[in-house]
Design a protein around this motif. Structure first.
Motif, PDB file in Angstrom:
ATOM      1  N   LEU A  68       0.831  -1.204   0.000  1.00 14.77           N
ATOM      2  CA  LEU A  68       0.000   0.000   0.000  1.00 14.77           C
ATOM      3  C   LEU A  68       0.867   1.256   0.000  1.00 14.77           C
ATOM      4  O   LEU A  68       0.447   2.303  -0.490  1.00 14.77           O
ATOM      5  CB  LEU A  68      -0.921   0.006   1.221  1.00 14.77           C
ATOM      6  CG  LEU A  68      -1.831  -1.214   1.384  1.00 14.77           C
ATOM      7  CD1 LEU A  68      -2.609  -1.124   2.682  1.00 14.77           C
ATOM      8  CD2 LEU A  68      -2.752  -1.359   0.187  1.00 14.77           C
ATOM      9  N   GLU A  69       2.063   1.125   0.555  1.00 11.79           N
ATOM     10  CA  GLU A  69       2.977   2.260   0.679  1.00 11.79           C
ATOM     11  C   GLU A  69       4.385   1.689   0.803  1.00 11.79           C
ATOM     12  O   GLU A  69       4.582   0.710   1.510  1.00 11.79           O
ATOM     13  CB  GLU A  69       2.593   3.037   1.948  1.00 11.79           C
ATOM     14  CG  GLU A  69       3.366   4.265   2.244  1.00 11.79           C
ATOM     15  CD  GLU A  69       2.875   4.952   3.519  1.00 11.79           C
ATOM     16  OE1 GLU A  69       3.683   5.665   4.124  1.00 11.79           O
ATOM     17  OE2 GLU A  69       1.703   4.772   3.911  1.00 11.79           O
ATOM     18  N   ARG A 129       8.688   4.564   6.152  1.00 16.72           N
ATOM     19  CA  ARG A 129       7.422   3.899   6.444  1.00 16.72           C
ATOM     20  C   ARG A 129       6.976   3.094   5.225  1.00 16.72           C
ATOM     21  O   ARG A 129       6.983   3.608   4.102  1.00 16.72           O
ATOM     22  CB  ARG A 129       6.358   4.940   6.794  1.00 16.72           C
ATOM     23  CG  ARG A 129       4.978   4.383   7.043  1.00 16.72           C
ATOM     24  CD  ARG A 129       4.009   5.534   7.346  1.00 16.72           C
ATOM     25  NE  ARG A 129       2.653   5.188   7.023  1.00 16.72           N
ATOM     26  CZ  ARG A 129       1.796   4.608   7.863  1.00 16.72           C
ATOM     27  NH1 ARG A 129       2.173   4.325   9.091  1.00 16.72           N
ATOM     28  NH2 ARG A 129       0.565   4.330   7.479  1.00 16.72           N
ATOM     29  N   SER A 130       6.615   1.848   5.471  1.00 15.52           N
ATOM     30  CA  SER A 130       6.071   0.985   4.422  1.00 15.52           C
ATOM     31  C   SER A 130       4.883   0.234   5.005  1.00 15.52           C
ATOM     32  O   SER A 130       4.873  -0.104   6.190  1.00 15.52           O
ATOM     33  CB  SER A 130       7.124  -0.018   3.934  1.00 15.52           C
ATOM     34  OG  SER A 130       8.175   0.644   3.275  1.00 15.52           O
ATOM     35  N   THR A 169       2.687  -2.616   9.247  1.00 17.48           N
ATOM     36  CA  THR A 169       3.147  -1.234   9.148  1.00 17.48           C
ATOM     37  C   THR A 169       4.576  -1.172   9.666  1.00 17.48           C
ATOM     38  O   THR A 169       4.839  -1.478  10.823  1.00 17.48           O
ATOM     39  CB  THR A 169       2.237  -0.282   9.947  1.00 17.48           C
ATOM     40  OG1 THR A 169       0.899  -0.417   9.456  1.00 17.48           O
ATOM     41  CG2 THR A 169       2.702   1.160   9.822  1.00 17.48           C
TER      42      THR A 169
END
Length: 154
Positions: free
Chosen positions: A44-45, A50-51, A115
């Motif tokens: 998603l990211e 941050r992933s 996350t």
């Protein structure tokens, strides 16, 4: 060999996993890895600080019918390693040297969200914390991964 005319061989795999087009130069010739695809991980990211990614419980369970503890670690290591690789940048790569996880509660169905948050982004080491949650936001497990940053051979 990379050129501007040949499409990256893993472009479709990356798109299916939610990897943004701007990362095709980085991953397009290597792909995500067979295990990431097999586990159904969807990004998603993706970034060094941050992933975020999801993974289905279905197909990743152990004999008792709950998500396998190793599946938690696969999601955590995937997120931490990709984040560290992005931090490493061109001409460098990340090598996982330590990963550990604490499992807080089981999950038998649905989707897990991981996350990944940077704890330390150094020149030669990175450390990330990865929190896995269920669809209600309850913490399922907490993991930490440390990666060594090395120059590519060459």
């Amino acid at each position: 060999m990379m050129d501007n005319f040949t499409p990256a061989p893993y472009a479709a795999e990356l798109a299916a996993a939610g990897v943004p087009d701007e990362l095709l130069d980085w991953l397009g010739w290597r792909g995500l890895g067979a295990l990431v695809v097999k586990m159904g991980i969807h990004f998603l990211e993706i970034g060094p600080e941050r992933s975020v990614a999801t993974m289905p419980v279905a197909g990743n369970t152990q004999v008792a019918g709950i998500l396998h503890g190793g599946a938690h670690v696969v999601l955590a290591e995937t997120l931490g390693s990709f984040a560290a690789g992005m931090h490493a940048g061109p001409g460098r790569h990340a090598l996982g040297i330590e990963v550990g996880a604490t499992h807080h509660r089981p999950i038998a169905e649905g989707t897990v969200t991981g996350t990944c948050t940077a704890i330390h982004l150094g020149r030669t080491l990175t450390t990330h914390e990865i929190v896995m949650t269920d669809e209600k936001g309850r913490r399922l497990s907490t993991a930490r991964i440390t990666n060594l940053i090395r120059d590519d051979a060459g």
